[in-house]
Design an enzyme around this catalytic site. Structure first.
Site, PDB file in Angstrom:
ATOM      1  CE1 TYR A 192      -4.081  -1.808  -0.064  1.00 58.23           C
ATOM      2  CE2 TYR A 192      -2.901  -3.298   1.397  1.00 58.23           C
ATOM      3  CZ  TYR A 192      -3.963  -3.032   0.558  1.00 58.23           C
ATOM      4  OH  TYR A 192      -4.916  -4.006   0.334  1.00 58.23           O
ATOM      5  CG  PHE A 214     -11.416  -1.344   9.718  1.00 57.96           C
ATOM      6  CD1 PHE A 214     -10.987  -1.128   8.422  1.00 57.96           C
ATOM      7  CD2 PHE A 214     -10.785  -0.655  10.747  1.00 57.96           C
ATOM      8  CE1 PHE A 214      -9.937  -0.260   8.150  1.00 57.96           C
ATOM      9  CE2 PHE A 214      -9.744   0.226  10.497  1.00 57.96           C
ATOM     10  CZ  PHE A 214      -9.322   0.435   9.193  1.00 57.96           C
TER      11      PHE A 214
END
Length: 389
Positions: free
Chosen positions: A120, A389
Site C-alpha cells: 500500500y 475492520f
C-alpha cells in the site's frame, strides 16, 4: 480494459464478499455468515473492478471519524475488503481500484489494515501506528489493593444497546482511534456465529458507567484456560485498573492475551511486572492523507521553530506543494522546503509514531532540520486503533 463500478444490490454485494474471501484464501460466505455480513455493506461505498462482465477486484470503505494528535476529530474512511482475483493479479486492477476510491472519498483521511506490508505504500498509505500483543500469566498476576468501583456482567440484549453508547462516549481516547459504524457493531455483537462464548463486563464509578471489557475463554486438551480480551475501553484510570482486577482474579484462567498501545503501562499494575510479556509488536494503522492541507491543519504541533515540508503525491497531485508547519498550525506556502517527503511517509509521521529523523537515517527522505520536524510532529500519546475492520 478494467472498469470500476459502484455496486448497488445484495447479489452484487455477495459476489463482492465471495471474491474478497477467495483473495484471502477463504471459502465463500455461508448463508448464516452472509446474514451477519450483509448489514456491513454501505450503499455508495462498495467498489468492484470488472473485465467485461466479470468481477475481478474489490474494495470498500466505511465512513466515520478519527482522532488526531491534539484531540481533534476528523471525518475518516475505514478501507477494507481489498482483493484481486488470483488470475488477475499484477495487471493494474488494484491500482485502478485505489485510484478511483481515493479520488472519490469524501473524507480527508483513510486508514486500512494491510495484509502485506509492501502493497500500500505505492498508493500513499504509510505505517502510522503499531500495536503490542501482550500475554499475561494469570496464575501469577497479583494486583495489590481493592477495586474502587463495581463491575457487572451484562446480557447480550443489554450489551447490544449499551456498548455502542459507551464506546461513542469514551472510546475515542487517543490518536488513531476511530468511531464505529452500525455494520461494525452488527458483526461484533452477533450471537449467531462467533459470539456464543463472549462475556461482557461493565464498570461503574461514582459518575456512572465508565468502562467495559469483552472477552472469550477457550480450553485446551490439558484443561488449561486461555482468555482473549476482544474489546476494552475506559474513561479513567480507576475503571481501567478495576477491570484488570476483575480479569486477573477470575478462577480457572491460566493466560490472558490482549492488544495494547506501545505506551500502555499495564505491567506497572502487578506486583511482578514480568507477568506481562510482549509476544510481538506489529504494524496496525496504515494511514493515507487524502486531503493534505486539511489534515495538516487538523492536528496540533509541538514546540519548535517552523519547518517547511514539501509533499509529493503521485496519486493525488492536488496535495503536491510546500507547507509551513509551526506550533501555530500548518499552511500551504511558496517557499524553499527544508524537507521533501512522499505522501506515504507523511502518513507515517502524521500520528507521531514515526520520526522524520528515522526516515532520514534510512535514506527514505531528503532535507535538513529533521530534529525540529520531530519535535513538531511528536505526540505524548502513542497512536492506537482498537477497532478492527
Amino acid at each position: 480494459m478494467t472498469e470500476i463500478r459502484v455496486l448497488t444490490d445484495e447479489a452484487q454485494y455477495r459476489a463482492h464478499s465471495t471474491l474478497f474471501r477467495r483473495a484471502m484464501h477463504w471459502g465463500p460466505p455461508t448463508d448464516e455468515q452472509w446474514s451477519v455480513v450483509l448489514p456491513s455493506y454501505e450503499p455508495g461505498r462498495v467498489l468492484a473492478a470488472f473485465e467485461g462482465d466479470e468481477m475481478v477486484g474489490t474494495t470498500q470503505s466505511f465512513g466515520g471519524t478519527m482522532v488526531v494528535p491534539g484531540g481533534g476529530v476528523v471525518p475518516h474512511a475505514a478501507v477494507s475488503r481489498v482483493g484481486v482475483r488470483a488470475d488477475y493479479t499484477r495487471r493494474g486492477v488494484l491500482s485502478a481500484l485505489m485510484r478511483e476510491q481515493l479520488s472519490t472519498l469524501p473524507e480527508p483521511v483513510a486508514t486500512l489494515r494491510a495484509s502485506e506490508g509492501r502493497i500500500y505504500g505505492r498508493f500513499g498509505y504509510g505505517l502510522a501506528g503499531r500495536v503490542r500483543f501482550l500475554r499475561i500469566d494469570a496464575r501469577k498476576a497479583v494486583i495489590p489493593g481493592s477495586p474502587t468501583g463495581r463491575v457487572r456482567m451484562v446480557d447480550p440484549d443489554t450489551s447490544d444497546k449499551l456498548l455502542p453508547e459507551l464506546h461513542a462516549e469514551f472510546g475515542l481516547d487517543r490518536p488513531g482511534q476511530i468511531s464505529r459504524w452500525p455494520g461494525w457493531w452488527a458483526r461484533a455483537l452477533d450471537r449467531k456465529t462467533e459470539a456464543e462464548n463472549r462475556v461482557m463486563i461493565v464498570h461503574s464509578g461514582p459518575d456512572g458507567d465508565d468502562g467495559y471489557v469483552c472477552y472469550k475463554v477457550s480450553e485446551d486438551k490439558d484443561f488449561k484456560h486461555y482468555m482473549e480480551v476482544e474489546d476494552f475501553a475506559w474513561a479513567n484510570a480507576d475503571a481501567w485498573r478495576d477491570l484488570w482486577i476483575y480479569l486477573t482474579r477470575l478462577d480457572l484462567i491460566d493466560e490472558i492475551t490482549v492488544d495494547a498501545a506501545l505506551d500502555d503501562p499495564l505491567h506497572w499494575l502487578f506486583e511482578d511486572p514480568r507477568v506481562v510479556y510482549t509476544k510481538d509488536v506489529y504494524d496496525q494503522i496504515w494511514l493515507r492523507l487524502v486531503d493534505v492541507p486539511r489534515m495538516l491543519a487538523a492536528r496540533t504541533y509541538g514546540s519548535a521553530d517552523s519547518v517547511v515540508v514539501e509533499v509529493r503525491d503521485k496519486l493525488l497531485p492536488a496535495n503536491d506543494g510546500c507547507y509551513r508547519v509551526s506550533p501555530d498550525g500548518a499552511e500551504r506556502v511558496e517557499a524553499q522546503p527544508d524537507i521533501t517527503i512522499p505522501a506515504d511517509l507523511l502518513g507515517a509521521v502524521y500520528l507521531g509514531d514515526t520520526r522524520f529523523s528515522d526516515l532520514a537515517a534510512a535514506k527514505r527522505i531528503e532535507g535538513s532540520r529533521f530534529g525540529e520536524a520531530d519535535a513538531l510532529f511528536a505526540d505524548s500519546v502513542a497512536p492506537l486503533c482498537s477497532t478492527f475492520f
